[in-house]
Motif scaffolding. Structure first.
Motif, PDB file in Angstrom:
ATOM      1  N   VAL A 102       0.622  -1.249  -0.110  1.00  0.00           N
ATOM      2  CA  VAL A 102       0.160  -0.226   0.172  1.00  0.00           C
ATOM      3  C   VAL A 102       1.291   1.256   0.088  1.00  0.00           C
ATOM      4  N   GLY A 103       0.304   2.102  -0.843  1.00  0.00           N
ATOM      5  CA  GLY A 103       1.345   3.389  -0.880  1.00  0.00           C
ATOM      6  C   GLY A 103       2.603   3.404  -2.336  1.00  0.00           C
ATOM      7  N   VAL A 104       2.580   2.163  -2.804  1.00  0.00           N
ATOM      8  CA  VAL A 104       3.851   2.143  -3.490  1.00  0.00           C
ATOM      9  C   VAL A 104       3.609   1.266  -5.282  1.00  0.00           C
ATOM     10  N   PRO A 105       4.027   2.578  -5.394  1.00  0.00           N
ATOM     11  CA  PRO A 105       3.357   2.985  -7.345  1.00  0.00           C
ATOM     12  C   PRO A 105       3.751   1.294  -7.915  1.00  0.00           C
ATOM     13  N   GLN A 110       7.057  -4.073  -8.807  1.00  0.00           N
ATOM     14  CA  GLN A 110       6.674  -4.841  -9.243  1.00  0.00           C
ATOM     15  C   GLN A 110       8.987  -4.889  -8.908  1.00  0.00           C
ATOM     16  N   GLN A 111       9.433  -3.336  -9.045  1.00  0.00           N
ATOM     17  CA  GLN A 111      11.233  -3.848  -9.144  1.00  0.00           C
ATOM     18  C   GLN A 111      11.806  -4.318  -8.171  1.00  0.00           C
ATOM     19  N   ILE A 112      10.989  -3.616  -6.091  1.00  0.00           N
ATOM     20  CA  ILE A 112      11.134  -4.123  -5.278  1.00  0.00           C
ATOM     21  C   ILE A 112      10.893  -5.795  -5.640  1.00  0.00           C
ATOM     22  N   GLN A 113       9.917  -6.033  -5.989  1.00  0.00           N
ATOM     23  CA  GLN A 113       9.311  -7.665  -5.600  1.00  0.00           C
ATOM     24  C   GLN A 113      10.678  -8.642  -6.349  1.00  0.00           C
ATOM     25  N   LEU A 136      11.371  -1.424   0.326  1.00  0.00           N
ATOM     26  CA  LEU A 136      12.581  -2.798   0.062  1.00  0.00           C
ATOM     27  C   LEU A 136      13.307  -3.223   1.626  1.00  0.00           C
ATOM     28  N   GLY A 137      13.646  -2.194   2.312  1.00  0.00           N
ATOM     29  CA  GLY A 137      13.686  -3.023   3.242  1.00  0.00           C
ATOM     30  C   GLY A 137      12.215  -4.170   4.132  1.00  0.00           C
TER      31      GLY A 137
END
Length: 415
Positions: A102-105, A110-113, A136-137
């Motif tokens: 929630v709150g992440v574009p 997708q990039q973080i995952q 990310l953290g």
């Protein structure tokens, strides 16, 4: 390039080709009214001029087709593409807690995952570099159960990140610190790990330098915005790159970033309109000043860029401390600008062949630097280019003798 190949050999061949073909990529298409190779290679000029807009778009989005098309004039084109190949890294399945995103574009999530899924799992203490709100953290703390320290300069982002971590009941804390300060390196956990996803330019190379002088065990990063450096020219990190004859300035470092892989049609059209306006101005200012040189255009509000040419010109001339003459017959300059845009698009097509090879040169410089410090290094792509063109992951690990603990298994390159 096979991942088991020696990094030094890989870099040497890529460096040789980039050195030999410098006239084809180390120039600014936007600054030129004629193709730099028009006299030396008129056949290529004629071939480029015969391309339709649709053909240009097709070649620009297919490295293999572009290399094949350019091979009559650049015989090593296919080899450049081959040397720029990286494997897709093996990934693990992630099951994030509900609503963690929630709150992440969407594309950023997708990039973080993908980044987390492609790096070795480890529950060692972790430093998240240039964390922002710590998305990310937060995912790493949830998936791997590792204690996370998120380093961020902006107090408001630290506060937001702490609130999100608290709501998710995760072992994540924030420290407000300047990443460029010497003391920032003190936050690297002894025997632990560090991560950085798309930290720009000097920010990620600073982390690398901190890491090699620390007792941390592992480092995983994805470079971005190579041109955002404090120096006027690039200072290579590795011995191999320092021995290269290439000299790169900020404009050269921005070449790999000049893509619109993930941009929507609207964004591409806006970029093209802005480019056309700047070229219309460039044609006009050369005649108005009687100086056949490019005049840099500063960052301006979109309303000015898309507004009347006379106001646009006045703002640029004022930036350079010059008086702006009146603009006459805008339609004439629009026609000239459109002709220049067609030329620029064709010149950029040739430069396109070298964008990924130049990025790999920069990435290998980083990998070799880490290897020279005794690390085992893995390179690969953590996601498709459709999610982000900056999809390269560098993972480095040191032996337990130098850092005290294990940091996960991986297939190393150039060990």
């Amino acid at each position: 390039m096979n991942q088991t190949s020696d990094l030094t050999t890989w870099f040497a061949e890529l460096n040789h080709l980039l050195e030999d073909y410098r006239p084809w990529w180390q120039f600014r298409p936007f600054h030129h009214r004629e193709m730099p190779w028009s006299e030396a290679c008129p056949e290529l000029t004629r071939a480029l001029e015969s391309l339709s807009g649709e053909e240009i778009d097709t070649l620009a989005t297919s490295p293999a087709d572009l290399a094949n098309w350019l091979s009559p004039w650049i015989p090593e084109a296919q080899r450049l593409v081959s040397l720029s190949q990286l494997p897709q890294l093996p990934t693990r399945t992630l099951i994030p807690p509900l609503r963690l995103e929630v709150g992440v574009p969407g594309r950023k999530w997708q990039q973080i995952q993908r980044f987390v899924a492609a790096r070795p799992a480890s529950n060692l203490p972790l430093l998240e570099w240039c964390a922002g709100k710590g998305h990310l953290g937060r995912l790493l703390a949830a998936i791997d159960g590792c204690p996370v320290t998120s380093l961020e300069w902006q107090q408001a982002l630290c506060e937001s990140g702490n609130e999100l971590a608290h709501k998710a009941q995760l072992n994540q804390s924030f420290v407000r610190a300047d990443a460029f300060a010497v003391e920032a390196g003190e936050h690297l956990p002894v025997g632990g790990q560090a991560v950085a996803l798309h930290a720009c330019g000097d920010l990620h190379t600073t982390l690398m330098r901190h890491w090699v002088h620390s007792h941390a065990r592992a480092l995983t990063l994805s470079p971005c915005c190579y041109h955002l450096i404090q120096a006027e020219v690039y200072r290579p990190l590795s011995a191999a790159a320092q021995a290269s004859r290439l000299r790169l300035d900020r404009a050269d470092l921005s070449v790999p970033l000049q893509e619109t892989v993930t941009a929507g049609r609207g964004d591409r059209l806006r970029r093209q309109r802005e480019l056309l306006r700047r070229l219309v101005f460039d044609e006009w200012q050369r005649e108005a000043r009687a100086v056949d040189n490019y005049l840099p255009v500063p960052a301006l509000p979109r309303a000015v860029i898309e507004g009347p040419l006379e106001e646009f010109a006045r703002r640029v001339f004022a930036h350079h401390g010059l008086n702006s003459p009146a603009v006459e017959d805008e339609s004439l300059w629009l026609t000239k600008g459109e002709q220049r845009l067609a030329q620029v698009q064709r010149m950029e097509l040739v430069v396109q062949l070298f964008r990924r090879p130049l990025e790999l040169w920069l990435v290998l410089d980083r990998a070799l630097f880490l290897q020279e410090q005794g690390a085992r290094v893995q390179l690969g792509e953590f996601c498709p280019r459709s999610i982000t063109p900056r999809n390269i992951l560098i993972h480095a690990a040191r032996s337990s003798a130098s850092a005290g603990v294990d940091a996960g298994d991986f297939t190393d390159a150039g060990d």
